[in-house]
Enzyme design. Structure first.
Site, mmCIF file in Angstrom:
data_model
loop_
_atom_site.group_PDB
_atom_site.id
_atom_site.type_symbol
_atom_site.label_atom_id
_atom_site.label_comp_id
_atom_site.label_asym_id
_atom_site.label_seq_id
_atom_site.Cartn_x
_atom_site.Cartn_y
_atom_site.Cartn_z
ATOM 1 C CB THR A 1 -17.954 6.362 11.565
ATOM 2 O OG1 THR A 1 -16.718 7.075 11.606
ATOM 3 C CG2 THR A 1 -18.569 6.534 10.186
ATOM 4 C CB THR B 1 -9.764 -4.403 1.848
ATOM 5 O OG1 THR B 1 -8.678 -3.790 2.561
ATOM 6 C CG2 THR B 1 -11.005 -3.554 2.030
ATOM 7 C CB SER C 1 -17.829 -0.043 2.729
ATOM 8 O OG SER C 1 -16.764 -0.862 3.163
ATOM 9 C CB THR D 1 -8.980 6.139 24.559
ATOM 10 O OG1 THR D 1 -8.662 4.768 24.386
ATOM 11 C CG2 THR D 1 -8.593 6.894 23.312
ATOM 12 C CB THR D 2 -6.724 11.258 25.130
ATOM 13 O OG1 THR D 2 -5.635 11.040 26.024
ATOM 14 C CG2 THR D 2 -7.021 12.744 25.060
ATOM 15 C CB SER E 1 -19.603 -12.422 13.102
ATOM 16 O OG SER E 1 -18.952 -11.467 12.295
ATOM 17 N NE ARG F 1 -3.471 -2.557 2.434
ATOM 18 C CZ ARG F 1 -4.799 -2.625 2.438
ATOM 19 N NH1 ARG F 1 -5.509 -1.527 2.464
ATOM 20 N NH2 ARG F 1 -5.411 -3.788 2.406
ATOM 21 C CG HIS G 1 -19.416 2.181 4.865
ATOM 22 N ND1 HIS G 1 -18.501 2.978 4.214
ATOM 23 C CD2 HIS G 1 -18.698 1.289 5.587
ATOM 24 C CE1 HIS G 1 -17.269 2.561 4.517
ATOM 25 N NE2 HIS G 1 -17.368 1.552 5.345
ATOM 26 C CE LYS H 1 -15.994 4.601 6.569
ATOM 27 N NZ LYS H 1 -15.204 4.565 7.802
#
Length: 404
Positions: A245, A363, A189, A277-278, A137, A21, A217, A248
């Site tokens: 999210t 992916t 996606s 986590t901050t 799943s 990549r 998505h 996106k």
């Protein structure tokens, strides 16, 4: 042990398989998306058109979002100052969680630093809290969901993609008293298809299972207020946990879950990925808040995106390019070879100023490598005609197979 040799061999394998990549060096032009500047391999910045952004509605460029972020920056500064428990909880965070809960018709919401973290932290924590839990799943679930299930260390079953008969077969074989979670996405996606959410909820009701739906998505893009496919299909109330999210269609950064107050409180209180986590910078949260509020009231961006996607699919199809079937805003073009996919991408960028990344394994499965286009409200018909012409020329040049 020759550590450098091991590392070098690992990178060489990626090159040999054609799936190493490369990150492009670009800057977007504020207020002019999808126009951007590319700095890689040029004496100066070269103008390009971006075709693969997940900023699906160009909300990262919207004046309301930019203004809200600027105001927050000058009001409270840059960082959040710590975890939510230690200095990192702001009024912006609370406001956004209230808006997100309302968006999905849920009692409560919880912000995370990314969609990946919200999936991993929630699924792994949920399964650890439920004694003897089994997670079911979909086989095409995102890597973040797979990571959460793996980190839970619980019993897991993978059902064939969108295959309700297979899902029911697995559920029927389980102990009726065993805690169960069915995990799936609304829009997948890479292929651009949609889960049969209502039917999945029917099975969940029948076999006493919780449901977990990843809407990353779809949030912002479907439903009368942008709540996703669960909003469009009026089934949000039937899904136990809806995850989304802010990076996106919302155009900023971050992830979240929405559910009833008790479930959200459990994840808030037990998930290490949240606790340690901050928190998101209030600047980012302010931008996301402005975007969510805008998209709840505006269908303009959603409608324009759907029109753009339909037009590009039609152009590709009429030109004989191998566009894959998709019922959503995702427009995948099948190549079937990682080296060729990378070659097409390189030519598009170097010769035509078109930026689209090749999508390779892991992916997508090997042999299904593709280019994935995400036309949005600011891609014009002229841009689409130029893109189609460029692809046709490259397809002929490389002697690639066209659609039957």
């Amino acid at each position: 042990m020759d550590y450098q040799r091991v590392f070098s061999k690992a990178i060489e394998r990626l090159h040999e398989e054609g799936r190493y990549r490369v990150f492009i060096d670009i800057l977007r032009n504020k207020g002019a998306f999808p126009n951007a500047r590319c700095f890689a391999g040029h004496n100066g910045p070269k103008p390009i058109t971006v075709w693969c952004s997940n900023d699906y509605l160009s909300m990262g460029q919207h004046p309301k979002v930019v203004e809200a972020m600027e105001e927050a920056l000058h009001d409270v500064g840059a960082g959040s100052g710590g975890t939510r428990n230690i200095g990192g909880n702001t009024h912006y965070h609370i406001e956004l969680e209230n808006e997100l809960a309302d968006l999905h018709g849920k009692e409560s919401a919880l912000l995370f630093t990314s969609g990946y973290i919200s999936n991993e932290a929630t699924l792994s924590t949920l399964a650890k809290i439920l004694p003897g839990c089994a997670i079911y799943s979909d086989e095409l679930n995102h890597a973040s969901m797979i990571a959460g299930i793996r980190n839970a260390g619980c019993e897991k079953h993978v059902w064939r993609h969108n295959d309700l008969d297979h899902l029911e077969e697995l559920l029927a074989a389980a102990d009726p008293e065993q805690p169960k979670v069915i995990a799936f996405e609304s829009v997948y996606s890479m292929d651009g298809d949609i889960a049969p959410i209502a039917a999945i909820c029917d099975l969940a009701d029948k076999y006493n299972a919780l449901t977990y739906c990843d809407e990353v998505h779809a949030v912002g893009m479907y439903g009368p207020r942008g709540g996703g496919i669960t909003d469009r299909d009026e089934v949000a109330d039937r899904v136990t946990i809806i995850e989304g999210t802010l990076a996106k269609a919302i155009g900023v950064m971050g992830g979240y879950i929405t559910a009833d107050k008790m479930i959200v409180d459990v994840i808030r209180s037990y998930a290490p990925g949240f606790i340690f986590t901050t928190s998101l910078s209030p600047v980012l949260v302010a931008g996301a808040l402005a975007s969510v509020k805008h998209l709840k009231a505006s269908c303009e961006e959603r409608d324009a995106q759907q029109q753009s996607a339909s037009l590009l699919k039609a152009m590709f199809s009429e030109a004989g390019l191998p566009v894959m079937d998709s019922t959503t805003h995702i427009v995948p073009l099948m190549v079937g070879d990682p080296v060729k996919a990378k070659r097409i991408s390189d030519i598009l960028l170097a010769e035509y100023g078109v930026y689209v990344q090749p999508i390779n394994y892991p992916t997508v499965p090997r042999g299904t490598e593709r280019l994935r286009f995400t036309p949005g409200p600011t891609h014009t018909p002229e841009m689409m005609r130029e893109l189609t012409g460029a692809l046709l020329e490259i397809w002929d040049r490389l002697e690639l197979r066209k659609a039957a």
